[in-house]
Design a protein around this motif. Structure first.
Motif, mmCIF file in Angstrom:
data_model
loop_
_atom_site.group_PDB
_atom_site.id
_atom_site.type_symbol
_atom_site.label_atom_id
_atom_site.label_comp_id
_atom_site.label_asym_id
_atom_site.label_seq_id
_atom_site.Cartn_x
_atom_site.Cartn_y
_atom_site.Cartn_z
ATOM 1 N N ARG A 1 0.931 -1.113 -0.049
ATOM 2 C CA ARG A 1 -0.136 0.005 0.042
ATOM 3 C C ARG A 1 0.835 1.366 -0.053
ATOM 4 N NH1 ARG A 1 -2.057 2.920 4.751
ATOM 5 N NH2 ARG A 1 -1.078 1.243 5.987
ATOM 6 N N CYS A 2 0.627 2.100 -0.977
ATOM 7 C CA CYS A 2 1.612 3.284 -1.252
ATOM 8 C C CYS A 2 0.542 4.454 -1.114
ATOM 9 C CB CYS A 2 2.470 3.305 -2.559
ATOM 10 S SG CYS A 2 3.586 4.516 -2.473
ATOM 11 N N GLU A 3 0.821 5.356 -0.165
ATOM 12 C CA GLU A 3 -0.013 6.539 -0.017
ATOM 13 C C GLU A 3 0.835 7.982 0.044
ATOM 14 O OE1 GLU A 3 -4.300 4.890 1.555
ATOM 15 O OE2 GLU A 3 -2.596 5.195 3.062
ATOM 16 N N ALA A 4 0.236 9.214 -0.154
ATOM 17 C CA ALA A 4 1.115 10.208 -0.135
ATOM 18 C C ALA A 4 0.607 11.046 0.940
ATOM 19 C CB ALA A 4 0.791 10.933 -1.517
ATOM 20 N N ILE A 5 1.719 11.823 1.613
ATOM 21 C CA ILE A 5 1.531 13.090 2.415
ATOM 22 C C ILE A 5 1.879 14.312 1.587
ATOM 23 C CG2 ILE A 5 2.144 14.168 4.812
ATOM 24 C CD1 ILE A 5 0.790 11.262 4.616
ATOM 25 N N TYR B 1 -6.814 16.934 -4.607
ATOM 26 C CA TYR B 1 -5.980 15.507 -4.858
ATOM 27 C C TYR B 1 -6.923 14.284 -5.189
ATOM 28 C CZ TYR B 1 -2.313 18.279 -2.645
ATOM 29 O OH TYR B 1 -1.350 19.368 -2.255
ATOM 30 N N PRO B 2 -6.207 13.435 -5.775
ATOM 31 C CA PRO B 2 -6.726 12.119 -5.894
ATOM 32 C C PRO B 2 -6.791 11.232 -4.735
ATOM 33 C CG PRO B 2 -4.484 11.977 -6.695
ATOM 34 C CD PRO B 2 -4.739 13.514 -6.284
ATOM 35 N N HIS B 3 -7.116 10.042 -4.492
ATOM 36 C CA HIS B 3 -7.741 9.291 -3.499
ATOM 37 C C HIS B 3 -6.251 8.792 -2.643
ATOM 38 C CE1 HIS B 3 -6.454 5.169 -5.035
ATOM 39 N NE2 HIS B 3 -6.888 5.789 -6.190
ATOM 40 N N GLU B 4 -5.190 8.850 -3.456
ATOM 41 C CA GLU B 4 -3.901 8.199 -2.803
ATOM 42 C C GLU B 4 -3.243 9.251 -2.060
ATOM 43 O OE1 GLU B 4 -2.740 9.278 -7.293
ATOM 44 O OE2 GLU B 4 -4.293 8.237 -6.296
ATOM 45 N N VAL B 5 -3.724 10.601 -1.711
ATOM 46 C CA VAL B 5 -3.249 11.337 -0.778
ATOM 47 C C VAL B 5 -3.898 11.345 0.213
ATOM 48 C CG1 VAL B 5 -2.993 13.891 -0.336
ATOM 49 C CG2 VAL B 5 -2.633 13.008 -2.521
ATOM 50 N N ARG B 6 -3.444 10.790 1.419
ATOM 51 C CA ARG B 6 -4.031 10.505 2.644
ATOM 52 C C ARG B 6 -3.889 11.750 3.656
ATOM 53 N NH1 ARG B 6 -4.513 5.784 5.250
ATOM 54 N NH2 ARG B 6 -5.455 7.034 6.685
ATOM 55 N N PHE B 7 -2.923 12.464 3.655
ATOM 56 C CA PHE B 7 -2.904 13.470 4.583
ATOM 57 C C PHE B 7 -2.051 14.856 3.780
ATOM 58 C CE2 PHE B 7 -1.166 15.709 8.276
ATOM 59 C CZ PHE B 7 -2.186 15.538 9.205
ATOM 60 N N GLU B 8 -2.599 16.085 4.288
ATOM 61 C CA GLU B 8 -2.090 17.247 3.730
ATOM 62 C C GLU B 8 -1.301 17.998 4.815
ATOM 63 O OE1 GLU B 8 -4.896 19.248 1.331
ATOM 64 O OE2 GLU B 8 -6.070 17.572 1.179
ATOM 65 N N ILE B 9 -0.230 18.673 4.374
ATOM 66 C CA ILE B 9 0.522 19.570 5.482
ATOM 67 C C ILE B 9 0.665 20.863 4.817
ATOM 68 C CG2 ILE B 9 2.681 20.001 6.321
ATOM 69 C CD1 ILE B 9 3.454 16.956 6.282
ATOM 70 N N ASN B 10 0.069 21.964 5.461
ATOM 71 C CA ASN B 10 0.311 23.413 4.989
ATOM 72 C C ASN B 10 1.731 23.764 5.260
ATOM 73 O OD1 ASN B 10 -2.086 23.996 3.776
ATOM 74 N ND2 ASN B 10 -3.159 24.115 6.045
ATOM 75 N N GLN B 11 2.625 23.952 4.112
ATOM 76 C CA GLN B 11 3.980 24.057 4.441
ATOM 77 C C GLN B 11 4.452 24.961 5.426
ATOM 78 O OE1 GLN B 11 5.202 24.860 0.386
ATOM 79 N NE2 GLN B 11 5.649 27.071 0.907
ATOM 80 N N ASP B 12 3.640 25.974 5.417
ATOM 81 C CA ASP B 12 4.071 27.182 6.609
ATOM 82 C C ASP B 12 3.565 26.994 8.153
ATOM 83 O OD1 ASP B 12 5.711 28.430 4.656
ATOM 84 O OD2 ASP B 12 4.079 29.377 3.782
ATOM 85 N N ASN B 13 2.723 25.879 8.344
ATOM 86 C CA ASN B 13 2.216 25.479 9.607
ATOM 87 C C ASN B 13 2.926 24.615 10.223
ATOM 88 O OD1 ASN B 13 0.597 25.166 11.746
ATOM 89 N ND2 ASN B 13 -1.206 25.020 10.628
ATOM 90 N N LEU B 14 3.788 24.893 11.468
ATOM 91 C CA LEU B 14 4.510 24.118 12.072
ATOM 92 C C LEU B 14 3.931 22.971 12.627
ATOM 93 C CD1 LEU B 14 7.540 23.052 13.123
ATOM 94 C CD2 LEU B 14 7.073 24.794 14.730
ATOM 95 N N SER B 15 2.822 23.229 13.108
ATOM 96 C CA SER B 15 2.071 22.382 13.881
ATOM 97 C C SER B 15 1.307 21.134 12.952
ATOM 98 C CB SER B 15 0.703 22.873 14.469
ATOM 99 O OG SER B 15 -0.132 23.544 13.568
ATOM 100 N N ASP B 16 1.325 21.479 11.948
ATOM 101 C CA ASP B 16 0.910 20.471 10.639
ATOM 102 C C ASP B 16 2.090 19.456 10.513
ATOM 103 O OD1 ASP B 16 -1.596 21.725 10.369
ATOM 104 O OD2 ASP B 16 -1.082 22.109 8.218
ATOM 105 N N TYR B 17 3.207 20.060 10.969
ATOM 106 C CA TYR B 17 4.294 18.572 10.771
ATOM 107 C C TYR B 17 4.350 17.802 11.926
ATOM 108 C CZ TYR B 17 6.127 21.722 7.024
ATOM 109 O OH TYR B 17 6.459 22.264 5.785
#
Length: 799
Positions: A47-51, A62-78
């Motif tokens: 199983r291969c999925e994307a962050i 995004y398509p279904h294989e993207v499981r999670f998103e990070i807003n690049q400038d939001n440290l708490s997202d990391y």
């Protein structure tokens, strides 16, 4: 540990890839998307999925294989992403790294994610700098520390990383940039769909930016057109989104102006949009010559060049690093930077020499057969498998432990108080349930005699320990009757055996349980006879013990024999003059001792050719029997075997117990994971028995050393004890603890904790001279329980 454990092959079943993702428009997004899809389609068991990394708050569709998103400038997202990855059982994290796609100074926010991560990491470097800033170098050094492997797409990058960043070459892996798997075709067959039939097609594709050097190709075209008037130069691709936002279409407009100035409108075609994979393949198929005129030497990879060469195009390029490597050996033509005359000459040479152009195409095509996305996916999976195997043999410890109980060397311990909250969570009005999903009782698996026997032992041992709340002590006293009742119900009078597995629907799964379960039940009954405060429980336990003991005389399983022996030894503390039981004890002790003698050697002092589970119980039983039967040969065999067990399971200053994946077969390598709490409990109790037998205070140190495994002195430097619940995680895996807190693990922890508290509180202690002391009251009690005179007790204690 249950009677059997599955032999498991170390497999990579799930991969998370962190990076930009289509429909975000950038080269890394294209690469990440291709990698995820290639692994998913070509490695069917994975199983291969994307962050996905977002450069705008709303993200993308995004398509279904993207499981999670990070807003690049939001440290708490990391931080949140790391937590998400940790709990979602990904085997490997594949990070696509470029300094500009992550938030923070030079993209240092990504380090926050990696530092919180509890998974192995493979980092693909899309940028390798020869003159990094101090901050960039610090990030690269930390990224290296946090990654198990670094993947580069250029062999030149290996030398740069080694020389500039002092990264060991063995940590760096070369995997080529992936390319579409296209047949080697004649471009003429594909030109008609673009209305280019009969034309010579020159192509550049990719996101436009000022460092692409396209103006030098345009400036060279007038010279080319004089000899090849039917040439078309296609500039395929949108302006880079970051450039578009910063300065609009300034660069593209400048190129348009140059085309008009040189009267090239009939020869230069701009396709100003971000092309799909299918459209790109069509354009490549129709191309005669691909040209990549970049201005900067310091480019370590180029997806566009990889695609062009890999699909069999004749290529002209400026000599940036990646191009020099890709086009060596006659696979392309290199021209100087910013030199329109050299570019024009190279274009003319290739179009006027069909034989050389086609040979160049074929050389490039053949060279890149191992770079198709199918092959690249396989190469990545090979690296992932290698890392998982390495991790299984030599795990990477976490930098700090959340345990506040263990010391550096594990010799001095601050013991936690005994807390039974999780034991109560797992117990209902039938008994103790086997398993938990995290900290919640899992009713699906019901109950078993093994665990209810252990629970009864905990209830008995906890009655006289001061480090337990009075209310908990009262509760355990009440529960002891429940656990004893479960053993009574599990005994099958028709077979004279204990059954083991009991469903939540209150149905026995078998008429006869394992011999181990029978032995553990006898062990628990023996402890009840020796410890209970209630005559009714004493009567029931002793009667059930005698009914079940006869069957155990025929057992030959070493662990079942050992469990039974330990139970008998407890029984005899109260009924020392029971001749029948003493005869059975001697019979079983001789049986276990004979098994040792028949199979043991100097380098393998063990009764079997494999070490599996609860190994410490075997020498434990021999040591007790040697003391009771006054058999020094038995006692020494037990001490020797225990010492060997501890030696072979000690690495780098901590205990690394045999894992249940494939155990430890004679003359083979020891399985490292999964490590089980029940094995630690067996070693702790055996070490304390060795101390009581020999009086050697080193055995106390070894008991503490073993116990410290629970508190974080282990391969990963992570505690398995959960101070919030009082429970224990189900084992140590290659990358983390097993978050479930089942019955067996929690009971192994409580049994070990209680006996360590008993050791700490015992009046048998070390005096100021480092000698063992014992008071007269304990001598009297020991004489009563063991049947020895005071002289023998002193001899045993003092060694």
């Amino acid at each position: 540990m249950r009677e059997t454990a599955k032999q498991s092959f170390i497999e990579v079943n799930s991969v998370a890839v962190i990076g930009n993702y289509l429909p975000r428009k950038c080269g890394i997004a294209t690469f990440t998307t291709d990698l995820v899809k290639s692994i998913s389609s070509n490695i069917p068991y994975s199983r291969c999925e994307a962050i996905a990394i977002n450069d705008k708050p709303g993200g993308y569709n995004y398509p279904h294989e993207v499981r999670f998103e990070i807003n690049q400038d939001n440290l708490s997202d990391y931080h949140t992403a790391a937590e998400f990855l940790n709990i979602n059982h990904f085997d490997i994290i594949s990070l696509q790294h470029e300094f500009g796609i992550f938030g923070g100074a030079s993209g240092d926010y990504i380090l926050t994610l990696l530092e919180d991560l509890q998974k192995p990491v493979v980092t693909t470097l899309h940028t390798v700098l020869t003159h990094p800033s101090q901050k960039q170098k610090q990030i690269m050094e930390r990224l290296t520390d946090l990654s198990d492997r670094l993947v580069v797409m250029s062999k030149n990058a290996i030398d740069i990383l080694h020389v500039v960043y002092d990264i060991p070459k063995e940590k760096i892996i070369f995997i080529p940039h992936g390319i579409p798997d296209m047949p080697f075709v004649d471009p003429s067959y594909y030109k008609e769909q673009f209305d280019l039939l009969g034309q010579k097609v020159l192509l550049t594709f990719g996101l436009l930016s000022q460092d692409k050097g396209l103006e030098y190709v345009i400036k060279g075209l007038p010279k080319v057109i004089k000899q090849i008037p039917d040439i078309k130069y296609i500039i395929l691709g949108a302006t880079h989104p970051d450039i578009l936002e910063a300065e609009g279409e300034k660069y593209r407009n400048r190129l348009h102006g140059l085309v008009e100035q040189l009267n090239l409108s009939d020869h230069v075609i701009f396709k100003n949009h971000f092309v799909s994979f299918e459209e790109l393949c069509d354009y490549l198929a129709a191309t005669d010559v691909y040209i990549t005129p970049y201005n900067s030497e310091e480019q370590i990879t180029s997806g566009t060049l990889a695609y062009a060469a890999g699909t069999g195009k004749a290529v002209i390029s400026t000599p940036y690093w990646y191009a020099k490597e890709m086009l060596s050996g006659g696979r392309g033509r290199l021209v100087p930077f910013k030199d329109e005359h050299a570019m024009a000459d190279a274009i003319l040479e290739l179009f006027q020499n069909d034989a050389e152009r086609h040979q160049m195409r074929k050389r490039a095509y053949d060279y890149n057969r191992n770079a198709t996305w199918k092959e690249v996916a396989r190469q990545y999976m090979d690296v992932f498998h290698e890392i998982k195997s390495e991790q299984n043999k030599q795990p990477r410890p976490y930098e700090t432990s959340s345990s506040g109980y263990k010391s550096i060397n594990g010799a001095e311990l601050q013991l936690p108080d005994i807390k039974i909250d999780h034991l109560l969570t797992l117990t209902d009005d039938t008994g103790l349930m086997q398993h938990a999903s995290f900290t919640t009782a899992n009713r699906e698996h019901g109950y078993c005699t093994d665990d209810n026997a252990r629970a009864l032992i905990v209830a008995m041992r906890a009655q006289n320990v001061p480090h337990i709340k009075k209310a908990d002590s009262v509760k355990l006293d009440e529960l002891s009757n429940l656990y004893l009742g479960f053993l009574l119900h599990s005994y099958n009078n028709e077979t004279a055996r204990f059954r083991n597995f009991f469903t939540y629907a209150r149905q026995w799964k078998n008429a006869v349980g394992s011999k181990d379960a029978h032995g553990r039940a006898l062990w628990a009954l023996g402890e009840t006879v020796s410890s209970t405060k209630h005559n009714s429980d004493l009567t029931l336990a002793s009667k059930l013990f005698m009914r079940a003991l006869k069957t155990a005389e025929s057992f030959d399983s070493p662990r079942a024999v050992a469990f039974t022996q330990i139970g008998i030894r407890e029984y005899l503390k109260t009924f020392n003059r029971d001749s029948k039981v003493r005869r059975t004890y001697k019979l079983l002790a001789e049986k276990l001792f004979d098994q040792f003698k028949q199979n043991a050697s100097e380098d393998w002092p063990w009764p079997e050719n494999i070490l599996t589970y609860s190994n410490g119980k075997l020498p434990h039983a021999l040591i007790l029997a040697g003391d009771y039967l006054e058999r020094e040969d038995m006692r020494q065999m037990g001490l020797q075997a225990l010492n060997w067990l501890l030696d072979i399971q000690t690495e780098n200053g901590h205990l690394a117990p045999i894992g249940n994946q494939s155990w430890y077969k004679r003359n083979e390598k020891k399985s490292r994971f999964d490590q089980q709490p029940v094995e630690i409990n067996a070693l702790v109790e055996a070490s304390i028995a060795a101390y009581k037998s020999s009086g050697n205070k080193n055995w106390i140190k070894r008991a503490k050393f073993c116990f410290s495994w629970f508190l974080g002195n282990n391969d990963l430097n992570l505690p398995l004890y959960d101070p919030r619940t009082g429970g224990c995680h189900d084992g140590l895996q290659p990358e983390n603890v097993n978050k479930n807190e089942g019955g067996e693990s929690t009971l192994a922890w409580l049994m070990s904790l209680i006996i360590m508290h008993q050791l700490s509180d015992s009046s048998t202690s070390l005096n100021g001279k480092g000698e063992v002391t014992i008071n007269e009251r304990d001598l009297d009690m020991a004489t009563k329980n063991n049947g020895y005179n005071k002289y023998m007790i002193k001899k045993i204690v003092h060694g």
